[in-house]
Design a protein around this motif. Structure first.
Motif, PDB file in Angstrom:
ATOM      1  N   TYR A 213       0.829  -1.206   0.000  1.00  0.00           N
ATOM      2  CA  TYR A 213       0.000   0.000   0.000  1.00  0.00           C
ATOM      3  C   TYR A 213       0.865   1.258   0.000  1.00  0.00           C
ATOM      4  CZ  TYR A 213      -4.453  -2.411   0.756  1.00  0.00           C
ATOM      5  OH  TYR A 213      -5.573  -3.192   0.605  1.00  0.00           O
ATOM      6  N   LYS A 216       2.271   1.759  -3.447  1.00  0.00           N
ATOM      7  CA  LYS A 216       1.198   2.176  -4.348  1.00  0.00           C
ATOM      8  C   LYS A 216       0.925   3.668  -4.206  1.00  0.00           C
ATOM      9  CE  LYS A 216      -3.640   1.221  -5.510  1.00  0.00           C
ATOM     10  NZ  LYS A 216      -4.853   0.422  -5.180  1.00  0.00           N
ATOM     11  N   ALA A 307      -4.020  -2.843   8.205  1.00  0.00           N
ATOM     12  CA  ALA A 307      -4.234  -2.182   6.921  1.00  0.00           C
ATOM     13  C   ALA A 307      -5.323  -1.122   7.025  1.00  0.00           C
ATOM     14  CB  ALA A 307      -4.600  -3.219   5.853  1.00  0.00           C
ATOM     15  N   LEU A 311      -4.769   2.841   6.276  1.00  0.00           N
ATOM     16  CA  LEU A 311      -5.503   3.507   5.210  1.00  0.00           C
ATOM     17  C   LEU A 311      -6.332   4.674   5.735  1.00  0.00           C
ATOM     18  CD1 LEU A 311      -6.696   0.320   3.290  1.00  0.00           C
ATOM     19  CD2 LEU A 311      -5.097   2.024   2.412  1.00  0.00           C
TER      20      LEU A 311
END
Length: 404
Positions: A213, A216, A307, A311
């Protein structure tokens, strides 16, 4: 410390993000795809910078063709051939035309281009049987006008952005240096990949899930140590990570168990604990701290929960710190695809994927929502936010969703 909600924690971190402190590096345009622009790019020249032909054909004056008809054709003398990239030699005067190629500069005096297939021609003449009424000339600045803001500071550079910048002749631009994110996994039960599996142990997956992540989102993930549940070792690992990284993220050790040492680690290293154990799930078992001008995020050791915390709480801060202008995920409304039968005493974040039916966006929760499951993030492209105090939901209910 009275921060309890997801929003309060996110806002707290955002207030600490100072993108102006981030280093700027100048790189070749060819290397700038998906980097974060550190300066406004404004057009200094119009594109195109000259009037050019839209077609292969003939440059002429419309007035010379006004009386043209099949019965009374008009023939013009051809003065020259103008390829793309060349400069016209002669102006177009009464009774004259120039053979011109697509993209070539329009000669002075011409106010129209006629496509060659609509004419009869020889090497030295061109004949028309109808008036020319369409200019077919691309004016200066049709694509980009001078002084136009081409690409704003803080934007992730796309292929079209690079092309716009290249159209200005710019070969080098300033971008923010990528954030360096140090990842530390804590827990005596963890094994590194490549090691033989031992009974009672598990392989450490968090660096790969969180690191993916992070990458990304155009940051650098540094996979650091896997540290056992030992206070001295944890303190050393965090202090070492702070020396070489912009943000330090730990996983594990943030709940309320006997070996959940991270709050004590923050105290021992002289950090300021900003928040701990927030009221949302999964992922609320997390902490935020500040030390030597840098943020430490302590996330759950459970992959799915870690996660979610990263996020929803970590990324707005990290995106702002990295210089991005779009610091939050895009939000929209979606319809719940199936019944969700649980109540939500605190804010609940559901992982799901998008479906489109009859032009409407539907959110389908993933079947595995467990905190500790890596598979709970598989194929997840939406996060749905269910407000605290919500009762079970029915298919068709509206939800606010983040688009990942």
């Amino acid at each position: 410390m009275n921060i309890q909600t997801l929003k309060e924690a996110s806002d707290c971190l955002l207030n600490l993000a100072k993108p102006e402190t981030q280093a700027i590096e100048h790189i070749l345009l060819q290397d700038a795809f998906e980097r974060i622009l550190a300066e406004d790019i404004t057009a200094k020249i119009p594109v195109p910078s000259f009037a050019k032909s839209a077609y292969d054909g003939y440059a002429l004056r419309q007035a010379d063709t006004a009386a043209a008809s099949p019965e009374h054709p008009v023939t013009l003398d051809v003065t020259e051939v103008i390829p793309a990239g060349s400069v016209p030699t002669y102006p177009i005067t009464e009774g004259k035309a120039a053979r011109i190629m697509t993209g070539a500069p329009v000669p002075e005096g011409a106010d129209a281009i006629i496509m060659h297939e609509r004419t009869s021609f020889t090497e030295n003449t061109v004949t028309l049987t109808a008036p020319v009424t369409s200019a077919n000339i691309i004016p200066p600045g049709e694509d980009v006008a001078a002084e136009t803001l081409l690409v704003p500071k803080g934007k992730i550079l796309t292929a079209s952005d690079l092309a716009l910048i290249a159209g200005q002749g710019i070969a080098e631009i300033g971008v923010y240096k990528k954030l360096s994110i140090g990842l530390i996994s804590t827990g005596s039960e963890l094994l590194n990949t490549g090691s033989p599996l031992e009974y009672g142990k598990i392989y450490n997956t968090n660096p790969y899930l969180l690191g993916g992540y992070i990458q990304k989102h155009h940051m650098t993930a540094n996979y650091l140590n896997t540290v056992s549940d030992d206070l001295d070792s944890l303190c050393r690992a965090v202090l070492d990570a702070l020396k070489t990284n912009d943000v330090v993220i730990t996983t594990g050790g943030v709940s309320a168990g006997d070996f959940d040492y991270m709050p004590e680690v923050i105290r021992r290293i002289g950090g300021d604990l900003l928040f701990h154990r927030l009221k949302f799930k999964p992922g609320g078992a997390m902490l935020g701290a500040f030390k030597d001008g840098k943020v430490i995020l302590g996330l759950s050791g459970n992959p799915g929960a870690a996660a979610t915390g990263l996020l929803c709480v970590g990324f707005p801060f990290m995106r702002k710190l990295s210089g991005r202008s779009d610091i939050t995920f895009s939000q929209t409304t979606a319809y719940l695809g199936v019944d969700f039968k649980k109540s939500s005493p605190v804010t609940r974040i559901l992982k799901g994927h998008s479906d489109f039916k009859n032009g409407m966006l539907y959110f389908t929760p993933l079947s595995n929502q467990h905190n500790g499951s890596v598979s709970s993030m598989s194929d997840c492209d939406l996060l749905a936010i269910i407000p605290a105090g919500s009762k079970p939901l029915a298919a068709g209910d509206k939800l606010e969703v983040y688009i990942l």
